[in-house]
Motif scaffolding. Structure first.
Motif, mmCIF file in Angstrom:
data_model
loop_
_atom_site.group_PDB
_atom_site.id
_atom_site.type_symbol
_atom_site.label_atom_id
_atom_site.label_comp_id
_atom_site.label_asym_id
_atom_site.label_seq_id
_atom_site.Cartn_x
_atom_site.Cartn_y
_atom_site.Cartn_z
ATOM 1 N N PHE B 15 0.854 -1.177 0.000
ATOM 2 C CA PHE B 15 0.000 0.000 0.000
ATOM 3 C C PHE B 15 0.893 1.231 0.000
ATOM 4 C CE2 PHE B 15 -2.832 -3.106 2.089
ATOM 5 C CZ PHE B 15 -3.954 -2.971 1.282
ATOM 6 N N VAL B 17 1.572 4.521 1.352
ATOM 7 C CA VAL B 17 1.145 5.283 2.532
ATOM 8 C C VAL B 17 1.915 6.602 2.617
ATOM 9 C CG1 VAL B 17 0.311 3.334 3.879
ATOM 10 C CG2 VAL B 17 2.722 3.916 3.973
ATOM 11 N N LEU B 34 3.817 0.362 2.470
ATOM 12 C CA LEU B 34 3.617 -0.598 3.548
ATOM 13 C C LEU B 34 3.379 -1.952 2.898
ATOM 14 C CD1 LEU B 34 1.310 -0.144 6.596
ATOM 15 C CD2 LEU B 34 1.073 -2.162 5.186
ATOM 16 N N ALA B 36 1.829 -5.216 3.103
ATOM 17 C CA ALA B 36 0.814 -5.898 3.917
ATOM 18 C C ALA B 36 0.952 -7.408 3.819
ATOM 19 C CB ALA B 36 -0.582 -5.469 3.494
ATOM 20 N N SER B 56 -3.092 -8.937 14.899
ATOM 21 C CA SER B 56 -3.633 -7.806 14.171
ATOM 22 C C SER B 56 -2.575 -7.206 13.237
ATOM 23 C CB SER B 56 -4.105 -6.766 15.182
ATOM 24 O OG SER B 56 -4.532 -5.627 14.525
ATOM 25 N N GLY B 57 -2.946 -6.940 11.996
ATOM 26 C CA GLY B 57 -2.037 -6.326 11.042
ATOM 27 C C GLY B 57 -1.120 -7.305 10.336
ATOM 28 N N SER B 58 -1.313 -8.595 10.572
ATOM 29 C CA SER B 58 -0.409 -9.573 9.968
ATOM 30 C C SER B 58 -0.739 -9.829 8.499
ATOM 31 C CB SER B 58 -0.434 -10.888 10.760
ATOM 32 O OG SER B 58 -1.739 -11.400 10.813
ATOM 33 N N GLY B 59 -1.855 -9.296 8.016
ATOM 34 C CA GLY B 59 -2.158 -9.418 6.595
ATOM 35 C C GLY B 59 -3.278 -10.385 6.250
ATOM 36 N N LYS B 60 -4.003 -10.856 7.245
ATOM 37 C CA LYS B 60 -5.057 -11.849 7.017
ATOM 38 C C LYS B 60 -6.152 -11.318 6.088
ATOM 39 C CE LYS B 60 -6.039 -12.116 11.479
ATOM 40 N NZ LYS B 60 -5.128 -11.104 12.024
ATOM 41 N N SER B 61 -6.701 -10.162 6.430
ATOM 42 C CA SER B 61 -7.800 -9.618 5.612
ATOM 43 C C SER B 61 -7.327 -9.232 4.229
ATOM 44 C CB SER B 61 -8.419 -8.399 6.302
ATOM 45 O OG SER B 61 -8.972 -8.768 7.531
ATOM 46 N N THR B 62 -6.087 -8.757 4.128
ATOM 47 C CA THR B 62 -5.547 -8.397 2.817
ATOM 48 C C THR B 62 -5.536 -9.628 1.909
ATOM 49 O OG1 THR B 62 -4.195 -6.713 3.880
ATOM 50 C CG2 THR B 62 -3.558 -7.364 1.657
ATOM 51 N N GLU B 186 -12.674 -13.830 10.091
ATOM 52 C CA GLU B 186 -13.081 -13.632 11.491
ATOM 53 C C GLU B 186 -14.597 -13.725 11.653
ATOM 54 O OE1 GLU B 186 -10.780 -12.720 14.023
ATOM 55 O OE2 GLU B 186 -9.106 -11.736 12.999
HETATM 56 N N1 LIG Z 1 -5.979 0.256 2.401
HETATM 57 C C1 LIG Z 1 -4.869 0.219 3.140
HETATM 58 N N2 LIG Z 1 -3.973 1.241 3.116
HETATM 59 C C2 LIG Z 1 -2.843 1.212 3.859
HETATM 60 N N3 LIG Z 1 -2.497 0.191 4.665
HETATM 61 C C3 LIG Z 1 -3.344 -0.861 4.753
HETATM 62 C C4 LIG Z 1 -4.573 -0.899 4.007
HETATM 63 N N4 LIG Z 1 -5.206 -2.066 4.301
HETATM 64 C C5 LIG Z 1 -4.428 -2.713 5.178
HETATM 65 N N5 LIG Z 1 -3.303 -2.000 5.456
HETATM 66 C C6 LIG Z 1 -2.205 -2.400 6.344
HETATM 67 O O1 LIG Z 1 -1.776 -3.684 5.938
HETATM 68 C C7 LIG Z 1 -1.424 -4.486 7.062
HETATM 69 C C8 LIG Z 1 -2.236 -5.751 7.039
HETATM 70 O O2 LIG Z 1 -3.597 -5.417 7.258
HETATM 71 P P1 LIG Z 1 -4.756 -6.519 7.347
HETATM 72 O O3 LIG Z 1 -6.031 -5.785 7.479
HETATM 73 O O4 LIG Z 1 -4.616 -7.462 6.233
HETATM 74 O O5 LIG Z 1 -4.393 -7.257 8.706
HETATM 75 P P2 LIG Z 1 -5.219 -8.357 9.509
HETATM 76 O O6 LIG Z 1 -4.284 -9.489 9.743
HETATM 77 O O7 LIG Z 1 -6.506 -8.640 8.831
HETATM 78 O O8 LIG Z 1 -5.458 -7.621 10.896
HETATM 79 P P3 LIG Z 1 -6.718 -7.639 11.890
HETATM 80 O O9 LIG Z 1 -6.542 -8.846 12.747
HETATM 81 O O10 LIG Z 1 -6.535 -6.374 12.663
HETATM 82 O O11 LIG Z 1 -7.967 -7.658 11.059
HETATM 83 C C9 LIG Z 1 -1.668 -3.615 8.283
HETATM 84 O O12 LIG Z 1 -0.451 -3.039 8.680
HETATM 85 C C10 LIG Z 1 -2.636 -2.568 7.782
HETATM 86 O O13 LIG Z 1 -2.487 -1.364 8.511
#
Ligand SMILES: Nc1ncnc2c1ncn2[C@@H]1O[C@H](COP(=O)(O)OP(=O)(O)OP(=O)(O)O)[C@@H](O)[C@H]1O
Ligand SMILES: Nc1ncnc2c1ncn2[C@@H]1O[C@H](COP(=O)(O)OP(=O)(O)OP(=O)(O)O)[C@@H](O)[C@H]1O
Ligand code: SF4
Ligand SMILES: [Mg+2]
Ligand SMILES: [Mg+2]
Lengths: 328, 325
Positions: B15, B17, B34, B36, B56-62, B186
């Motif tokens: 991303f 940023v 960043l 992800a 949190s932030g490990s990239g799961k949702s991405t 989740e």
């Molecule tokens: N649209 C975006 N712009 C900038 N950074 C992003 C964006 N989406 C996600 N990130 C960053 O990418 C990284 C991974 O985010 P992601 O949402 O995939 O984590 P996650 O494992 O799903 O976390 P959580 O458990 O909090 O849902 C994080 O550091 C997040 O801040």
């Protein structure tokens, strides 16, 4: 038995609304002994936070205590003036909330907030207060505490901020700390650090803890005794090991079986049907009766009172009433 | 793996940023990115539940969003049933899309508050032309029944339901497209444990009945252990370990997996003394060099600071750690 540090008796909290009065806490009683960690668990809306807020006098209107009493070392604290309550808060009862930013003022440095709290409650010089604050920050695991103390809250990570809040809660050496979901917003690996810290530092200072959480695992590792809350009433209270391994109340038993663990294999989790009723729909009799597999006629009309059980336990369930046992 | 349903190769997402252009020029700053997710590889067999666990932030949702096409990858490929999702034409993509669905953490945000439940659940039936006329209603009612709701609920709006019931609605909607593969991000994290148990049981029953394949995402290790047939662990956007069955929990190989498992509060009251966990997750904008876990790793060697560890075979899967090479 030694005199309890905190004693809550028949606490009732209500919210008057346009559609009638909602009773959110309904006859809750429990004690916390000096140095004890009491866990308070329950699902969302069970009344955990309200109970905590009532004890520290931070119940938000229109919510109000309608009856019952709260005593700290034998003295009533449930009807004190706001000024008198402010003296108890911080000095005798410390607080840690889920969101560290509710306890910290973003506009002031950590130093200012710690020193001010110490000086409000204790008769020490500015220099002495700062020395104590640095020592405490160091104790809660803030690296380079003598330098970081002059930073603002936003300059710390989530976990570090919660450490600062713990330092703030403990800086006036309170007798009781109320921690409401102190680790819920944190990651697993940080959560365990904070729970360990809270437990150790309260033990060191001899403070009792009321630990509010929906996480049974946290309770299992931290609490001495646990109170299980359901629909604003205590379903069961007792020593943590026995409540977890031999739950007596049907709700607690269902709850324990519904939690996946890292050690037990099961294809299906125990399923309690339905969900906790809303405040305007709490059924007559036992609040749990529509979801209970063991409910019988009496449960639907008469509310179970807390029944003393062996091993320092109490259960609000008609299955444990002697009258039922004799009738067969 | 012979004939996987989903295959992910070298998947990465960055991303931008950076601050706005003017600020960058004035403050003489470089563009900032960043990462992800970086170089993620895994495949999922038919009928399997592959879980991704991470903090949190490990990239799961991405990863979830890239797989269902809500977010384009910066690098790598996603193959669904052998077809490269980045290369297929729009009409083929539309046909493929029906075959996978997603369930989100917050069932409220993902349901249109102004639509009746019946319309929410039958929308995919119409969109994909899976039923016509009176059949639509019949199928919608059958779906509500499948997820434990009743036909009468079709007339209601999402806000009239509890969190668990809303998640049932989201599941019914996902099922109405007759998918083979469901990405669950989740799905129970916002629910109480007793309600979570109902949803997890439902998801397993549906899998047994319909032969569904799941990508199951959660930060809760116990939930993952209960659901997964195989598990991947993410740290700072990288897959650090993948392991079959429950072996990950019995015999973790990667130092991060070990630390994570050690940190979970123990319901078993074993009284075990945990090894204290140290440090916090670093900022993903400037991740550590070499192995991203090295600053917190209790067994790191010099090489960990400089070289990104490749993935090595382990008894039950693979792990990216120099000590396992
Ligand atoms: N649209 C975006 N712009 C900038 N950074 C992003 C964006 N989406 C996600 N990130 C960053 O990418 C990284 C991974 O985010 P992601 O949402 O995939 O984590 P996650 O494992 O799903 O976390 P959580 O458990 O909090 O849902 C994080 O550091 C997040 O801040
Ligand atoms: N201002 C208010 N007006 C009406 N009802 C309220 C108000 N504040 C709280 N309640 C109700 O009181 C009940 C208990 O709330 P409380 O916040 O104590 O629950 P909790 O056990 O802490 O739940 P959670 O785990 O979600 O934090 C809930 O049903 C809630 O809806
Ligand atoms: S009192 Fe009756 S309904 Fe309530 S938990 Fe006991 S058996 Fe069940
Ligand atoms: Mg609460
Ligand atoms: Mg996420």
């Amino acid at each position: 038995m030694t005199e309890p540090l905190l004693s809550v008796r028949d606490l009732v909290i209500e919210f008057p609304t346009r559609r009638g009065v909602l009773r959110a806490i309904d006859g809750v009683s429990f004690d916390i002994a000096p140095g004890e960690v009491l866990g308070m668990v329950g699902e969302s809306g069970a009344g955990k936070s309200l109970t905590g807020a009532a004890i520290i006098g931070l119940l938000e209107p229109p919510g109000r205590i309608v009856s019952g009493e709260i005593k700290l070392k034998g003295e009533r604290i449930d009807h004190l003036s706001p000024a008198a309550m402010r003296k108890i808060r911080g000095r005798r009862i410390g607080m840690v909330f889920q969101d560290p930013l509710t306890s910290l003022n973003p506009l002031y440095t950590v130093a200012k907030q710690l020193i001010e709290t110490i000086r409000t409650h204790m008769n020490v010089s500015d220099a002495e207060a700062r020395k104590r604050a640095v020592a405490l920050l160091d104790r809660v695991g803030i690296p380079a505490a003598d330098r970081r103390i002059d930073d603002y809250p936003h300059q710390f990570s989530g976990g570090m901020r919660q450490r600062v809040v713990i330092a703030l809660a403990l800086c006036a050496e309170p007798e009781l700390v109320i921690a409401d979901e102190p680790t819920t917003a944190l990651d697993v690996s940080v959560q365990s650090q904070i729970i360990d810290l809270l437990k150790e530092i309260c033990a060191e200072k001899g403070a009792s803890v009321m630990l509010i959480t929906h996480d049974m695992g946290v309770i299992a590792e931290t609490a001495d005794r646990v109170a299980v809350l359901y629909s604003g009433r205590i379903a069961e209270v007792g020593p943590v090991a026995s409540v977890i391994s031999e739950a007596e109340h049907p709700y607690t038993r269902g709850l324990m079986g519904s939690i996946p663990t890292l050690t037990h294999d099961s294809d299906r989790l125990v399923q309690i049907p339905g969900s906790m009723p809303r405040l305007n729909a709490i059924p007559p009799g036992c609040a749990f009766n529509p979801r209970c597999t063991q409910a019988f006629d009496r449960c639907r009309v008469e509310r179970p009172f807390p029944i003393d059980r062996p091993g320092d336990r109490r259960v609000a369930c008609w299955l444990y009433d002697e009258q039922e046992a004799t009738h067969g | 793996m012979a004939d996987p349903l989903i295959e992910v190769r070298g998947l990465g997402r960055r991303f931008d940023v950076s601050k706005p252009w003017l600020n960058r020029v004035l403050e003489r700053e470089e563009r900032q990115y960043l990462t992800a997710t970086a170089d993620v590889n895994f495949s999922i067999a038919r009928g399997e539940t592959f879980a991704l666990v991470g903090e949190s932030g490990s990239g799961k949702s991405t990863i979830a969003k890239m797989i269902v096409g809500l977010l384009p990858p910066s690098e790598g490929q996603i193959l669904f049933d052998g077809q490269d999702m980045g290369k297929v034409g729009t009409s083929e993509l539309r046909a493929l899309r029906r075959r996978f669905q997603m369930i989100f953490q917050d069932p409220f945000a993902s349901l249109n508050p102004r639509w009746r439940v019946g319309d929410i659940v039958s929308e995919p039936l119409r969109t994909f032309g899976l039923a016509k006329g009176a059949e639509v209603t019949r199928e919608m009612e059958r779906l509500l029944d499948t997820v434990g709701l009743s036909a009468r609920d079709a007339e209601k709006f999402p806000h009239e339901f509890s969190g668990g019931q809303r998640q049932r609605i989201a599941i019914a909607r996902a099922l109405s497209a007759k998918p083979e593969f469901i990405v669950c991000d989740e799905p129970t994290s916002a629910l109480d444990v007793s309600v979570q148990a109902q949803i997890l049981n439902l998801m397993r029953d549906l899998q047994d009945e319909m032969g569904l394949t799941y990508l199951f995402i959660s930060h809760d290790l116990s939930v993952v252990r209960h659901m997964a047939t195989r598990t991947g662990v993410l740290y700072l956007g990288r897959l650090v370990e993948v392991s079959e069955g429950k072996s990950l929990f019995r015999d973790p190989q990667h130092p991060y997996t070990k630390m994570l498992l050690d940190a979970v509060p123990d319901l078993a009251l074993s009284g075990r003394r945990r090894t204290p966990v140290t440090g916090e997750i670093p900022n993903p904008i400037n991740p550590p060099s070499g192995c991203p876990f090295h600053p917190r790793c209790p067994v790191a060697i010099d090489k960990c600071k400089t070289d990104v560890p490749p993935s090595f075979q382990t008894p039950n899967g693979s792990a990216a750690c120099h000590l396992l090479g």
